[in-house]
Structures are given as structure tokens and as C-alpha cells.
Design an enzyme around this catalytic site. Structure first.
Site, PDB file in Angstrom:
ATOM      1  N   SER A 195      18.677  21.023  31.763  1.00 28.24           N
ATOM      2  CA  SER A 195      17.740  20.691  31.576  1.00 28.24           C
ATOM      3  C   SER A 195      17.060  21.443  33.320  1.00 28.24           C
ATOM      4  O   SER A 195      16.918  22.219  33.399  1.00 28.24           O
ATOM      5  CB  SER A 195      17.382  19.489  32.039  1.00 28.24           C
ATOM      6  N   GLU A 324      14.364  20.915  20.919  1.00 26.95           N
ATOM      7  CA  GLU A 324      13.894  20.127  22.449  1.00 26.95           C
ATOM      8  C   GLU A 324      12.432  19.320  22.900  1.00 26.95           C
ATOM      9  O   GLU A 324      12.831  18.363  22.738  1.00 26.95           O
ATOM     10  CB  GLU A 324      14.144  21.290  24.040  1.00 26.95           C
ATOM     11  N   HIS A 416      16.516  17.780  22.882  1.00 26.59           N
ATOM     12  CA  HIS A 416      16.815  17.408  24.636  1.00 26.59           C
ATOM     13  C   HIS A 416      17.766  16.776  24.646  1.00 26.59           C
ATOM     14  O   HIS A 416      16.945  15.165  24.714  1.00 26.59           O
ATOM     15  CB  HIS A 416      15.665  17.544  25.718  1.00 26.59           C
TER      16      HIS A 416
END
Length: 500
Positions: A195, A324, A416
Site C-alpha cells: 500500500s 482492493e 486490500h
């Protein structure tokens, strides 16, 4: 972690550090952890908003048996990863996990992990980031901390820019100087992150000033900030106005840290109360805080830097999870049930031709409902389209691309953060069942983790590189009928790949 009577002690440049054994020293699978070693002085007082300053040498033995203070002050819960906050001022520290403490001639490859959290949160003290599985596979692992939010990345006249980036550089310099004492080879450093941490990896890959600090990279679900100078100045002025201080280093330094964090969130939020406003701002403008184009450390956007050839000598693996963002939009599927995807997408993508091409390329997702389409669209704009762009601008540079396609039985999506415990091969760690269920597939963890070790140790994750076979994508955890390597695994994002 039970401490062995003969705790490992290692001598590094500033002094001696004492760690803790996990397992019987010398036994198969045993390793040592050295936690909370400072790589810079506490960024408080006159050092707040300053460049990182190396720590003073110490006498005696520094106890490094527990995690040190984190820059995060209370986990805001924006990720699905357990990332503890630890109070204290000395927030600039590293954690080292090694199977061979003190064996300077071992020369094992090194992994340096940079945590995520949108550049405003996150912690290197997560149980998911423990390096024991990498130690088992002959890799010394280092996790690092850095200043977050406005303290780390905000525009402040009179203060060094990109202070969080400077923290990454200082930590990587610490690795170059000290990792050999833990059995690591400073010439074989792989940086990795997820991320915002993945964005950090790509930022460093595109920075001329960082090129001597690592030799390969792996970026998971990268969130690249590249905040423009104008946007950085605007946010700074807005925050100063909210705080009632001058937009200067002295003005911001007069605001208590806790208060600045509160106002930072307010200043970064859209003025429009519409629930879609935050998503639209993310799609159009990107993250509010993060590495900024300052004309100094970061002279141009990351994509342009990579296109110009910076970092081309360094092998790179990058990829994303398939959905995600879909878990977020899925919460609105009831309201969106009777709204056609073509209509809902109009709010996010104003160009009709792109909408049509995108929906045609994502027919399978469309069958899952409008919420699924919107989640995939945001995923593609923020994360997955960047994977293809970066692979393409790197040209002949060695680049491998992957997708993490296994869907969580708890959430229903390959969302995610889901890939992180597979990447670290830590399926038994705290918090994993909440995101991956009670029986996550260990063969998948072996495949993902094995590919990572392949890059770190041997320079090859195990599938065709993009330059050799453009489009080639390793699919981790996809449907059984699909091949492990898809000839064009990101075909569904191509309608979004406008020239940049």
C-alpha cells in the site's frame, strides 16, 4: 517471546545491542529479534520537522528485546492489518530479525520492509511483519519506522521537505552500515512494502539519491502519492488556518502533536458532504499526504522518473489484489442493487467511451452487481492500472507482474491487505483468521512467499518477465481452471490506460 539465558548481543556502529532468541539457538528454524534499535534521534523539540539526525553512540548494552515507540498514535483502523501503537518520542527505529546474529561473514540476503497505512498511519510492530519465516529461508529481515502524516510529509516553509522519505533513506543508510553485524549482506538488499509502503518502494526506486541503498524491489498494492507542490502548499495553508497559526515551522511546532493529527484529517477531507466526494477526490487527486514533488529529493513524478531510466538496473516485482477496494463499495450493494452499473459509473468516470470499453472488458465483474463494478473500478484506477503503467514505462528493465486473486471466505473478495500474511508466510499470526478465515490455504502462502524468497535470494520470482513476455502475469490463488501465468493478466484495466 521467551528469552534465552544467553541473549544474543551484537556490536553495531553506535554500540552493543541485546536481542532475544526465538527457539533454541542453533536449532533448525531458530532466529533472533533485535527490536527498537534507533536509526535517528527522537524527532521532538528542535528536531521536530527536521531531517533525521543519527543517534549518539551509547555505552553499555542497549536492550532491544521489545518494540520501541511508533509514529502512529492509536490505530485508526484504516487497514485490516493489526498494527499496534506504542507511546514514546523515539519513533525512528528499526527491527532486525536474523538467524545468524553476530556472524558478519554469513552475508545473507536482506529484506527491508516499509509498512503501509496511507502515509498517515501504520506500524512496524505488527505481528504480520515478523521476519521469522524469511529467517527460516536464509533472509535477514529489517522493518523500519518513519514519520507519518503532516509531521512526515506536510509542506512547511523553513523545514526540510519529505521528512518521511528522508527517514526511509536514513534507515536504509543504517542498514548499509550495520546489517553485516546481523549476518546480512549490504550489497544484496531488497526493499518491499504494501500500500503506502509499496508506494514508498516505487518512490525510492525512482529517486537518484536512493540508488546505492538497495539492489531489488517488490511493491504490493502500491499507493503512489506524488503530491504536487500546489496541493502541498494548499493543504499546509488550510491546516495552519484551522490551527490558528502562521504556516511556518515555528507556527506548526506550536501545535501539540495530537491536535495537529486531528486537524490534519479535517484539512485532508473534501468540503463536499456527499459520500462519493472522498472517492472522487482520491480518484482525481490521489492521496493528500505522502511523498511530494519538491524539486530536491523528488524532482519529478515517479512514473516519469522510471520512464527516464532511474532504477532500471534494479529488478522489480509489482502487483495488486484483484479487489482492493470492493469491500468498501460492497457495503452499499443494497442501495445499488437496482442502479445499472453504466449509470453508477457515470459518477466516477465522465467519459462515455471509456465507460463503455471498461464495462465491456469487465463483463465477469459486472455480473456480480453494480457495487462490485464500482469497487473494481476504484481498485483499477488507484492500484491495478498503475501496475501496467509502471511495467510498460520500465521498458527493457527486469520487471515481473502478478495478481493476488484468492478471495477471502470472510469478506468475499481478494481485498486490500489480504495478501500480506501469505507474503510473510505467517498464517498463524494474530488477526489472520479475521481476514483470511480459519483455514487459509497454506499452499498459496508457500507459493507467494516462495516467489518472494526467489527474488530476494536468487533474483528471480519464477515466471516470465514483462520485457520478455509483455502482459505475462503470475496469478496467485485464481480459479483452478486458470493457468498460473496469464498471458495478459491485466487486460481488463486497459481501457483506463490513457497516455501519460
Amino acid at each position: 517471546m521467551a528469552q534465552h539465558p544467553d541473549s544474543p548481543i551484537v556490536t553495531i556502529a553506535p554500540g552493543d545491542v541485546r536481542g532475544v532468541w526465538r527457539g533454541e539457538p542453533g536449532a533448525p528454524g531458530s532466529s533472533a529479534a533485535f527490536l527498537g534499535i534507533p536509526f535517528a534521534k527522537a524527532p521532538v523539540g528542535e528536531l521536530r520537522f527536521g531531517a533525521p539526525v543519527p543517534p549518539d553512540p551509547w555505552t553499555g548494552v542497549l536492550d532491544a528485546t521489545r518494540y520501541a515507540a511508533t509514529a502512529q498514535r492509536g490505530d485508526p483502523g484504516i487497514t485490516l492489518i493489526p498494527e499496534p501503537s506504542i507511546p514514546g518520542d523515539a519513533t525512528l527505529n528499526v527491527n532486525v530479525f536474523t538467524p545468524v546474529p553476530g556472524e558478519a561473514d554469513a552475508a545473507l540476503p536482506v529484506l527491508v520492509w516499509i509498512h503501509g497505512g496511507g502515509f498517515i498511519s501504520g506500524s512496524p510492530a505488527s505481528p504480520w511483519y515478523d521476519g521469522r519465516a524469511f529467517n527460516r529461508d536464509g533472509v535477514v529481515t529489517v522493518t523500519l519506522s518513519y514519520r507519518l502524516g503532516f509531521d512526515g510529509f506536510g509542506h512547511i516553509p523553513g523545514a526540510p521537505s519529505n521528512r518521511g522519505v528522508r527517514d526511509w533513506l536514513a534507515a536504509l543508510e543504517w542498514v548499509q552500515e550495520n546489517v553485516a553485524a546481523f549476518g546480512g549482506d549490504p550489497s544484496r538488499v531488497t526493499i518491499a512494502g504494501q500500500s503506502a509502503g509499496g508506494g514508498a518502494v516505487l518512490t525510492l526506486l525512482g529517486m537518484p539519491a536512493a540508488q546505492h541503498l538497495f539492489h531489488s524491489a517488490w511493491a504490493l498494492s502500491s499507493a503512489i502519492a506524488d503530491v504536487s507542490p500546489e496541493r502541498a502548499r494548499t493543504l499546509s495553508a488550510k491546516l495552519a488556518n484551522l490551527a490558528g497559526v502562521a504556516p511556518t515551522r515555528e507556527g506548526f511546532a506550536s501545535v501539540p502533536e495530537e491536535r495537529l493529527h486531528e486537524l490534519q484529517e479535517q484539512a485532508s477531507s473534501p468540503d463536499d458532504p456527499n459520500p462519493l466526494a472522498g472517492i472522487l477526490m482520491l480518484l482525481q487527486d490521489g492521496l493528500s499526504l505522502g511523498p511530494a514533488i519538491d524539486g530536491d529529493l523528488i524532482a519529478q513524478p515517479t512514473l516519469e522518473s522510471l520512464r527516464s531510466g532511474v532504477g532500471a538496473d534494479k529488478p522489480l516485482v509489482l502487483g495488486a489484489t484483484d479487489d482492493e477496494f470492493t469491500m468498501v463499495t460492497d457495503s452499499a450493494k443494497g442501495k445499488l442493487r437496482f442502479v445499472p452499473a453504466s449509470v453508477a459509473l457515470t459518477k466516477l468516470q465522465p467519459t462515455k467511451a471509456i465507460r463503455r470499453a471498461y464495462l465491456a472488458a469487465n463483463a465477469a465483474q459486472r455480473r456480480k452487481g453494480t457495487a462490485a463494478v464500482l469497487g473494481r473500478y476504484v481498485t483499477d484506477v488507484v492500484f491495478r492500472s498503475a501496475v501496467v503503467r509502471i511495467a510498460e514505462v520500465r521498458g527493457d528493465a527486469t520487471t515481473w507482474v502478478y495478481r493476488f486473486a484468492w478471495s477471502s471466505p470472510k469478506q468475499g473478495w481478494a481485498m486490500h491487505c489480504l495478501d500480506v500474511p501469505f507474503w510473510f508466510d505467517c498464517l498463524d499470526a494474530e488477526g489472520v483468521p479475521e481476514i483470511a478465515g480459519d483455514a487459509p490455504p497454506r499452499r498459496l502462502a508457500a507459493a507467494v512467499h516462495g516467489a518472494v524468497v526467489g527474488l530476494i535470494r536468487d533474483g528471480d520470482p519464477g515466471w516470465p518477465a514483462w520485457a520478455i513476455q509483455p502482459g505475462a502475469t503470475r496469478v496467485f490463488g485464481g480459479e483452478a481452471s486458470r493457468p498460473d501465468v496469464d498471458a495478459d493478466g491485466y487486460a481488463s484495466v486497459r481501457p483506463l490506460l490513457q497516455p501519460t
